[in-house]
Design an enzyme around this catalytic site. Structure first.
Site, short mmCIF file in Angstrom:
data_model
loop_
_atom_site.label_atom_id
_atom_site.label_comp_id
_atom_site.label_asym_id
_atom_site.label_seq_id
_atom_site.Cartn_x
_atom_site.Cartn_y
_atom_site.Cartn_z
N HIS A 1 -7.60 -7.62 -8.25
CA HIS A 1 -8.07 -8.45 -7.13
C HIS A 1 -8.36 -7.47 -5.99
CE1 HIS A 1 -5.81 -11.19 -9.70
NE2 HIS A 1 -6.38 -12.22 -9.09
N GLY B 1 -9.91 -11.38 -12.45
CA GLY B 1 -9.03 -10.21 -12.56
C GLY B 1 -7.95 -10.36 -13.60
N GLU C 1 -13.28 -8.41 -8.66
CA GLU C 1 -13.22 -9.26 -7.46
C GLU C 1 -14.14 -10.45 -7.73
OE1 GLU C 1 -11.62 -9.56 -4.34
OE2 GLU C 1 -12.90 -11.33 -4.33
N ASP D 1 -2.90 -8.20 -7.72
CA ASP D 1 -2.69 -8.58 -6.32
C ASP D 1 -3.46 -9.86 -5.99
OD1 ASP D 1 -2.05 -8.44 -3.64
OD2 ASP D 1 -3.60 -6.95 -3.17
N HIS E 1 0.82 -1.22 0.00
CA HIS E 1 0.00 0.00 0.00
C HIS E 1 0.85 1.27 0.00
CE1 HIS E 1 -3.49 -2.64 1.60
NE2 HIS E 1 -3.43 -2.64 0.29
N SER F 1 -6.45 -1.44 -1.06
CA SER F 1 -6.00 -0.70 -2.24
C SER F 1 -7.09 0.16 -2.88
CB SER F 1 -5.37 -1.67 -3.25
OG SER F 1 -6.15 -2.83 -3.42
C1 LIG Z 1 -4.79 -10.14 -1.65
S1 LIG Z 1 -6.52 -9.93 -1.76
C2 LIG Z 1 -6.71 -8.32 -2.44
C3 LIG Z 1 -6.37 -7.18 -1.53
C4 LIG Z 1 -6.56 -5.82 -2.11
N1 LIG Z 1 -5.96 -5.68 -3.43
C5 LIG Z 1 -5.96 -4.79 -1.19
O1 LIG Z 1 -4.75 -4.52 -1.29
O2 LIG Z 1 -6.68 -4.23 -0.38
C6 LIG Z 1 -6.92 -10.94 -3.13
C7 LIG Z 1 -8.38 -10.92 -3.53
O3 LIG Z 1 -8.50 -11.59 -4.79
C8 LIG Z 1 -9.77 -12.24 -4.83
N2 LIG Z 1 -9.68 -13.21 -5.94
C9 LIG Z 1 -9.22 -14.48 -5.92
N3 LIG Z 1 -9.20 -14.98 -7.17
C10 LIG Z 1 -9.63 -13.99 -8.01
C11 LIG Z 1 -9.77 -13.87 -9.42
N4 LIG Z 1 -9.49 -14.89 -10.24
N5 LIG Z 1 -10.19 -12.69 -9.92
C12 LIG Z 1 -10.48 -11.65 -9.12
N6 LIG Z 1 -10.38 -11.71 -7.77
C13 LIG Z 1 -9.94 -12.85 -7.21
C14 LIG Z 1 -9.90 -12.79 -3.46
O4 LIG Z 1 -11.27 -13.07 -3.19
C15 LIG Z 1 -9.33 -11.65 -2.60
O5 LIG Z 1 -10.34 -10.78 -2.20
#
Ligand SMILES: C[S@@+](CC[C@H](N)C(=O)[O-])C[C@H]1O[C@@H](n2cnc3c(N)ncnc32)[C@H](O)[C@@H]1O
Length: 280
Positions: free
Chosen positions: A42, A144, A118, A164, A19, A100
């Site tokens: 993500h 994503g 997401e 991410d 971040h 993020s």
């Molecule tokens: C590490 S977290 C994201 C944190 C966020 N970017 C932040 O920094 O606040 C990863 C997220 O990706 C989601 N996720 C998992 N597989 C995914 C996909 N194929 N496409 C989009 N989101 C996905 C998960 O549900 C989770 O919420």
């Protein structure tokens, strides 16, 4: 079947690393007059409550954002990240932590746009509940990496793409490298930041090599290693590969991360390294 929920990990040392890097990239975009777009592949739920039962179960934030002391004499951009979190807490409560999308929202101006993907249905619903009142944000419950692979240059040419993933599947490392190959073909001038965990089995190494080779001298790695006493859940560090960063960015990030790790861990503990990509 997706089981990862970021609320268990929100505010840990890896989030602080990711971040702070993101904030510096957004500051750069914000400092220039032209509009920009921010893409978060993500997105998670936008922001988190560190007092929630999930966050309290792992308490990862206690060796991350919660451990961060306010700098007495700020030397670097680390102080601006600490202030950003404090300002967010003034509005959302003292245990709130901006993810993020909530950080990016602080930098959106008239004409700037944000696109969030997401896939987890529950997380997507939280994201809608938390951020759908901002009309500059478009949200999709979709994959994503697929979304990023198909991005083309928008009418305003400047953009940041944060990738991410949760890396629940080992195949995600390979998929991320393939996605970046397609993304750079479609939109070569965007700034990309790809986050990954540094686990005890070093499974990230092949992906990091591929990404640095792909980016050549336009890419660098920023790597934060935690002190041994706080290595938990198999994660010993956090890394990002940044593509097309503005000039001087790696140096600014390096000094900010050295100050931040000393505020978060004890002074001198942990390690931060920048590895520059090599000319192609
Ligand atoms: C590490 S977290 C994201 C944190 C966020 N970017 C932040 O920094 O606040 C990863 C997220 O990706 C989601 N996720 C998992 N597989 C995914 C996909 N194929 N496409 C989009 N989101 C996905 C998960 O549900 C989770 O919420």
């Amino acid at each position: 079947m997706l089981s990862y929920q970021h609320v268990y990990h929100a505010g840990n040392f890896a989030d602080v690393h990711k971040h702070l890097t993101l904030m510096l990239l957004l500051e750069h975009m914000h400092s220039k007059p032209g509009s920009f777009s921010f893409y978060d592949s993500h997105a998670g739920r936008g922001y988190y409550d560190l007092a929630s039962p999930e966050a309290q179960k792992t308490r990862e934030h206690e060796t991350g954002i919660t451990a961060v002391d306010e700098p007495e004499k700020p030397k670097t951009a680390a102080a601006r990240y600490v202030k950003l979190v404090e300002d967010f807490r003034d509005k959302h409560g003292e245990t709130a932590y901006p993810g993020s999308p909530a950080i990016a929202q602080q930098f959106m101006r008239h004409g700037d746009r944000m696109f969030l993907t997401e896939l987890h249905p529950g997380e997507f619903q939280h994201l809608l509940d938390n951020l759908s009142h901002y009309k500059t944000i478009e949200m999709r419950k979709s994959d994503g990496l697929e979304f990023v692979a198909r991005l083309t240059k928008p009418h305003h040419l400047r953009g940041i793409v944060l990738i991410d993933p949760s890396y629940e599947l080992k195949t995600e490392y390979r998929d991320v490298a393939r996605t970046m190959m397609r993304a750079l073909n479609n939109w070569s001038s965007a700034i990309y930041a790809v986050w990954y965990p540094i686990l005890t089995d070093d499974r990230h190494k092949q992906m990091v090599r591929s990404l640095l080779t792909l980016g050549g001298s336009t890419a660098f790695e920023t790597r934060l290693m935690a002190p041994e006493d706080i290595v938990g859940h198999g994660m010993k560090g956090s890394g990002l590969i940044v593509f097309n960063a503005p000039e001087g960015f790696a140096e600014t990030l390096r000094s900010a991360m050295i100050e931040m790790k000393d505020l978060m861990f004890s002074p001198g503990a942990g390690d931060h390294t920048i590895v520059e990509g090599q000319p192609l």
